[in-house]
Design an enzyme around this catalytic site. Structure first.
Site, PDB file in Angstrom:
ATOM      1  N   HIS A 174       0.865  -1.177   0.000  1.00  0.00           N
ATOM      2  CA  HIS A 174       0.000   0.000   0.000  1.00  0.00           C
ATOM      3  C   HIS A 174       0.902   1.227   0.000  1.00  0.00           C
ATOM      4  CE1 HIS A 174      -3.770   2.247   0.828  1.00  0.00           C
ATOM      5  NE2 HIS A 174      -2.910   3.108   1.375  1.00  0.00           N
ATOM      6  N   CYS A 175       0.826   2.009  -1.058  1.00  0.00           N
ATOM      7  CA  CYS A 175       1.725   3.160  -1.213  1.00  0.00           C
ATOM      8  C   CYS A 175       1.142   4.374  -0.489  1.00  0.00           C
ATOM      9  CB  CYS A 175       1.932   3.468  -2.692  1.00  0.00           C
ATOM     10  SG  CYS A 175       3.074   4.848  -2.976  1.00  0.00           S
ATOM     11  N   PRO A 176       1.789   4.869   0.557  1.00  0.00           N
ATOM     12  CA  PRO A 176       1.253   6.026   1.273  1.00  0.00           C
ATOM     13  C   PRO A 176       1.364   7.318   0.479  1.00  0.00           C
ATOM     14  CG  PRO A 176       3.400   5.415   2.148  1.00  0.00           C
ATOM     15  CD  PRO A 176       3.027   4.352   1.162  1.00  0.00           C
ATOM     16  N   GLY A 179      -1.741   6.926  -1.856  1.00  0.00           N
ATOM     17  CA  GLY A 179      -3.009   6.643  -1.201  1.00  0.00           C
ATOM     18  C   GLY A 179      -3.750   5.503  -1.865  1.00  0.00           C
TER      19      GLY A 179
END
Length: 264
Positions: A174-176, A179
């Site tokens: 999950h790429c912060p 998003g």
């Protein structure tokens, strides 16, 4: 599944679109055509990190280089940079606003009789609904895990994202910064984004040094005095150098994962 019928009321039953009855934490736009993670606000920060230096480069570097190069070479530096920046932004939005490969969850647990005999109960599971079971993929026996939230046995290389609250096929991470989860359906856009962003950083970094060299040649001065005359170039050189460690590292790491059959 495109629509979900809610429980009947006294009037006519209203048909809800799937995104309107979505059980996960995703956020939708344009009638469900765009799907984002719950932390989509970080996408705007990423856009700022890309657009702010791009504007500085166009105003303080590329515009000055238009006067330094004869013919159409000067304006081509600006045009190529703008077109390439727009291309990277499109890839960014395709990665962040696309379904990463969410596996539709079941409304009820699978029937025990359809699970097969070769199963392994786990902690908190009854013998009729084990935590893992064996499946055969291309002649290879693999264990798949049961997801209690989605009430399904996840396919191999899938995982449940606790942030989005969905099982994602071929889940990478999950790429912060975007998003959004990175999985089966947006991995190619993610890789194209980080690789193109790396090239864009190299492009801007290189022409900042070109502008400094032009100042040195025109004023017959040292590199240090030339750098003091263009603080925008120094700021962009430092910024792009730091950014290259991030996107450049990903551009090298993900081809390695693909070569060892760990990427999507």
């Amino acid at each position: 599944m495109n629509a979900v019928a809610p429980p009947e009321s006294h009037g006519a039953a209203e048909v809800l679109r799937t995104y309107q009855a979505w059980p996960g934490k995703n956020k939708f736009c344009l009638g469900g055509r765009l799907i984002f993670g719950p932390d989509v606000g970080s996408l705007f920060f990423t856009l700022f990190l890309m657009l702010a230096p791009a504007v500085v480069f166009c105003v303080f570097i590329a515009r000055k280089l238009m006067d330094e190069f004869s013919g159409n070479w000067g304006i081509s530096i600006l045009v190529v940079f703008i077109v390439f920046t727009v291309y990277v932004l499109v890839l960014l939005l395709l990665t962040s606003g696309r379904d990463p490969g969410i596996i539709p969850r079941n409304t009820r647990p699978p029937a025990p009789e359809n699970l097969g005999a070769n199963v392994e109960p786990g902690p908190g599971q009854t013998a009729s609904l084990p935590r893992t079971k064996d499946v055969v993929v291309n002649g290879v026996t693999m264990k798949v895990k049961y997801c209690e939230t989605c009430m399904l046995y996840r396919p191999p290389r899938s995982s449940h994202c606790s942030i989005c609250n969905n099982c994602v096929e071929r889940f990478d991470h999950h790429c912060p910064w975007l998003g959004q989860c990175i999985g089966l359906r947006n991995y190619r856009f993610f890789f194209m984004f980080v690789f193109s962003a790396t090239l864009l950083c190299l492009y801007g970094h290189g022409f900042c040094w070109v502008y400094i060299r032009k100042i040195m040649d025109s004023e017959k001065t040292s590199i240090w005095k030339a750098m003091r005359k263009t603080p925008a170039s120094i700021a962009l050189i430092v910024y792009s150098f730091l950014a290259l460690w991030f996107v450049g590292g990903l551009s090298v790491f993900h081809p390695y994962l693909i070569c060892v059959n760990q990427g999507n």
